[in-house]
Design a protein around this motif. Structure first.
Motif: not given
Length: 281
Positions: A186, A245, A248
């Motif tokens: 991330g 990620q 997301r």
């Protein structure tokens, strides 16, 4: 003051390896730094820059007498390089660490090698540059940076590796290889992927109107100039976590669009600003 290491061998004298060699010699952490690699011309350049005291393209010479070896090659070649060190006569008392951006796959691959010496401790100094090559080495690159060390704190090898990074000015954080990969997906890997995507999304403007592009865009995409030979390997090695990620991030972009459409973008920006400011406290 007595040096911490008699001989440190750095395999791969690029920008990161060169910067570490400079820091080790400037701060008298190592009596000897051996730069190892395949290209003698580049290795000699490292020696001229005082990033190494000796250089060699022979791994048997590189491992001989070394009390620490740092593997500084692209992520998908680290386990292969450890295997080559074994074949070159790696001693079980020699500590081996790396500077790779992925840990779980590399650690598993190394620990699974026939003849593994139980001497590998993964490291990831969270510093760097989009620039490549030993000519771009920076002697104080590691100052005040954070380094993730993967391994149990009580291990004597882990303690020695942590001391290395502290000696060049870094703060050390201890994680398992999996915790490392989950976190850096991330905060390191995804930002690079986002920078690559942002550059592609604006390729027409870059080609036709680059004179109007300001510092904001350039700052956001600075890491997009990172080398593909390095970053393709990193992204592939941590693919599952990076994809999570990316998903997301995609959801967050969609949320930002909805806030903009609904006229509620100001509190969204404020919340982001406060998060960014908290990084510097």
């Amino acid at each position: 003051m007595k040096p911490m290491f008699k001989k440190v061998t750095i395999v791969g004298m690029g920008m990161m390896g060169g910067s570490l060699g400079m820091a080790l010699l400037k701060n008298r952490i190592a009596k000897e730094v051996c730069g190892a690699g395949r290209n003698i011309a580049k290795l000699n350049q490292a020696k001229k820059l005082y990033a190494a005291t000796t250089v060699t393209d022979n791994l048997e010479e590189a491992v001989k007498g070394a009390d620490l070896i740092v593997i500084s090659v692209v992520a998908d070649k680290i386990a292969y390089m450890y295997k080559k060190l074994l074949e070159a006569g790696l001693c079980e008392d020699t500590i081996v660490t790396d500077m790779g951006s992925v840990k779980k796959e590399i650690t598993d691959d190394i620990c699974g090698l026939k003849g593994y010496k139980d001497n590998f401790i993964g490291s990831h100094p969270m510093v760097g540059s989009e620039k490549k090559g030993v000519k771009n080495s920076i002697f104080n690159l590691f100052n005040a940076g954070n380094c993730i060390v993967t391994g149990p704190k009580e291990s004597k090898y882990v303690k020695k590796v942590a001391r290395l990074w502290k000696a060049v000015g870094m703060n050390t954080v201890f994680m398992t290889p999996q915790q490392h990969d989950d976190a850096v997906a991330g905060i390191s890997h995804m930002p690079h992927l986002a920078a690559f995507a942002l550059l592609h999304s604006q390729k027409d403007c870059i080609k036709n109107s680059k004179d109007i592009i300001g510092t904001g865009f350039k700052s956001m995409t600075r890491i997009g100039a990172s080398g593909e030979d390095v970053w393709a390997g990193i992204l592939y090695a941590n693919k599952e976590q990076v994809i999570k990620q990316a998903q997301r991030y995609r959801k967050e972009i969609e949320r930002a669009e909805k806030m903009l459409k609904a006229g509620k973008v100001m509190p969204y920006i404020k919340a982001a600003r406060l998060l960014r400011e908290s990084l510097d406290k």
